[in-house]
Design an enzyme around this catalytic site. Sequence first.
Site, PDB file in Angstrom:
ATOM      1  N   ASP A   1       1.119  -1.443   0.213  1.00 16.35           N
ATOM      2  CA  ASP A   1       0.133  -0.103  -0.031  1.00 16.35           C
ATOM      3  C   ASP A   1       0.958   1.171   0.184  1.00 16.35           C
ATOM      4  O   ASP A   1       2.459   0.876   0.830  1.00 16.35           O
ATOM      5  CB  ASP A   1      -0.698   0.490   1.034  1.00 16.35           C
TER       6      ASP A   1
ATOM      7  N   GLU B   1      -1.279  -2.037   5.293  1.00 15.21           N
ATOM      8  CA  GLU B   1       0.147  -1.765   6.388  1.00 15.21           C
ATOM      9  C   GLU B   1       0.234  -0.625   6.914  1.00 15.21           C
ATOM     10  O   GLU B   1       0.102  -0.285   7.883  1.00 15.21           O
ATOM     11  CB  GLU B   1       1.878  -2.322   5.825  1.00 15.21           C
ATOM     12  N   GLU B   2      -0.237   0.249   6.667  1.00 12.44           N
ATOM     13  CA  GLU B   2      -0.209   1.594   7.446  1.00 12.44           C
ATOM     14  C   GLU B   2      -0.922   2.040   7.587  1.00 12.44           C
ATOM     15  O   GLU B   2      -1.347   3.274   8.091  1.00 12.44           O
ATOM     16  CB  GLU B   2       0.030   2.868   5.852  1.00 12.44           C
TER      17      GLU B   2
ATOM     18  N   HIS C   1       7.927   8.670   4.980  1.00 12.23           N
ATOM     19  CA  HIS C   1       6.260   9.351   4.426  1.00 12.23           C
ATOM     20  C   HIS C   1       6.862  10.801   4.121  1.00 12.23           C
ATOM     21  O   HIS C   1       6.361  12.088   4.470  1.00 12.23           O
ATOM     22  CB  HIS C   1       6.034   9.576   6.021  1.00 12.23           C
TER      23      HIS C   1
HETATM   24 NI    NI Z   1       6.621   0.980   5.689  1.00 15.08          NI
END
Ligand code: NI
Length: 407
Positions: A80, A138-139, A363
Site C-alpha cells: 500500500d 500496512e499503513e 513518509h
Molecule cells: Ni513501511
Amino acid sequence: MLSELFDRLDTLFPEMVGIRRDLHMHPELSFQEERTPQRIAAYLESLGLHVRTGVGGRGVVGLLEGGKPGRTIALRADFDALPIHEESEVPYASTVPGVMHACGHDIHTATLLGTARVLSEVREELHGNVVFVHQFAEELMPGGALAMIEDGCLDGVDVIYGAHVLSTLPTSVVGLCSGPAMAASDRFDIAIRGRGTHGAMPHLGVDPVAIASQLVLNLQLIVSRRIDPLKPAVVSVGSLLAGNAFNVIPDSATLSGTVRTLDEEVRGFIEEAVCQIAESTCKSAGATAELSYQRGYPTLWNHPDETERLEGIARRLFDEEQVKIIPPSMGAEDFAYYLQRVPGSFFFVGGGNSKLDATFPHHHPRFNVDERAMGTAGRLFIAVVFEHLGKGVAAGDLEAAAAKAVG
Ligand code: NI
C-alpha cells in the site's frame, strides 16, 4: 547453486526495477488497492504458482510447491501507499495526485516478485514450500496482516521472514535486531467538555483550551517521571483542536496522540495513566473528559533463533561493514502479528544514497531509495529459503555465492 540464483536475480534486476517504477507511478491507498494486487496475482500466476486473491480483503498469496516434501517458509511484502503528494522529480513519480509510495512498499513488492521468479525456476530443488504473502494496508490500522492471517495465509507455515527498506541506512547495508525491534502503537482521542463564554469573562465558563494545554503537559510527565528510564516509551500529542475566534472561549477541545512502547507491562501502565490523567485534569478544572483509547499493532518481536540464522547468512554473504545490529525503532509494523503466531524475523535493508538524493525520511514527499536495495533483500530471501529448504546445498555453497556476490 546459490551463486547461480544470485546471477539470475541480477539478470532480473531491470525487470524488478520496471515493476517497482510502475507501482510507484500508480500508488494505491490502504484498503483501496485494486490494480496493485491484480498485477501481483498476474505475475505470480505467470510463474505457475497457486495464487489466492482477495485474501483477508485485498491480499494475494502465492504458493510455490517444492519438488520434495519439507517445511513451509513464508516471505512477506506489503504493497500500500500513503496519502502524501509526491514532490520528487524522478521520471517515474506518482501519477496520482495526493497519493505516493513514500515508504518503499513498491520496493518490497518488486523484490518479492523477483525472488518468487528465481525460486520458481528451481522448485524441483526445494525440500518444502514457499508462501509469498503480498499484504495490503500496512499503513492504516487495523492493517491487513490480521485479516490475512484469519483468512489462512499462515496455515501450514513453519517460519516467516519480511524486510523493510530504510532510507536512513546506507544502500546494501543489512540491519538486524533480535527481540523487540519495533514498537506497539496505540492511539488516544480525548474530548474535553467545558463551557463556552466571552473571552473577557472567563470566570463565567469552563475553559477547555487552558485545560487541554495543561493536559498535554501532564501527559508528558508519564514518560519523564513515571516510567523506568531504561524502558523506551513515547507519548506524543499530534493534534489539538479548539475554538475558532480569538476572543471566544469555546465549549470543547479535542486532542489526539500516539503511545509507543516495547514492553507489554509499560504499555498497560501508560494506557491506565493516560485515562486517569485525562479524567483528573479535567475534573479538577470543572470539565469532563471523554476518552477513547485504541490499541494498535503490538510490539514486533523478532525471534532470536531466526534472527541469528539471518545474521549468520548475512555475515557469510556480505562484507562485515554491510551487516549491522541495529537498535529497536519506535515505529510500528503489523508484521508483528505474523511473529506472534509463527517464528521468524523482520530485517531492514539500506536504501539511502545521497548521490541519488535518496536520503529523505520515510513518509516525506521526496522520499526515494536506491533500487539496488532490492538485490540485497532478494539475496537474503533466497539464501534463507535455501537454508530451510535446500537440503542438497553443500556447506561451502554460501561462501561460493558470497565470493561472487556483488554488494
Ligand atoms: Ni513501511
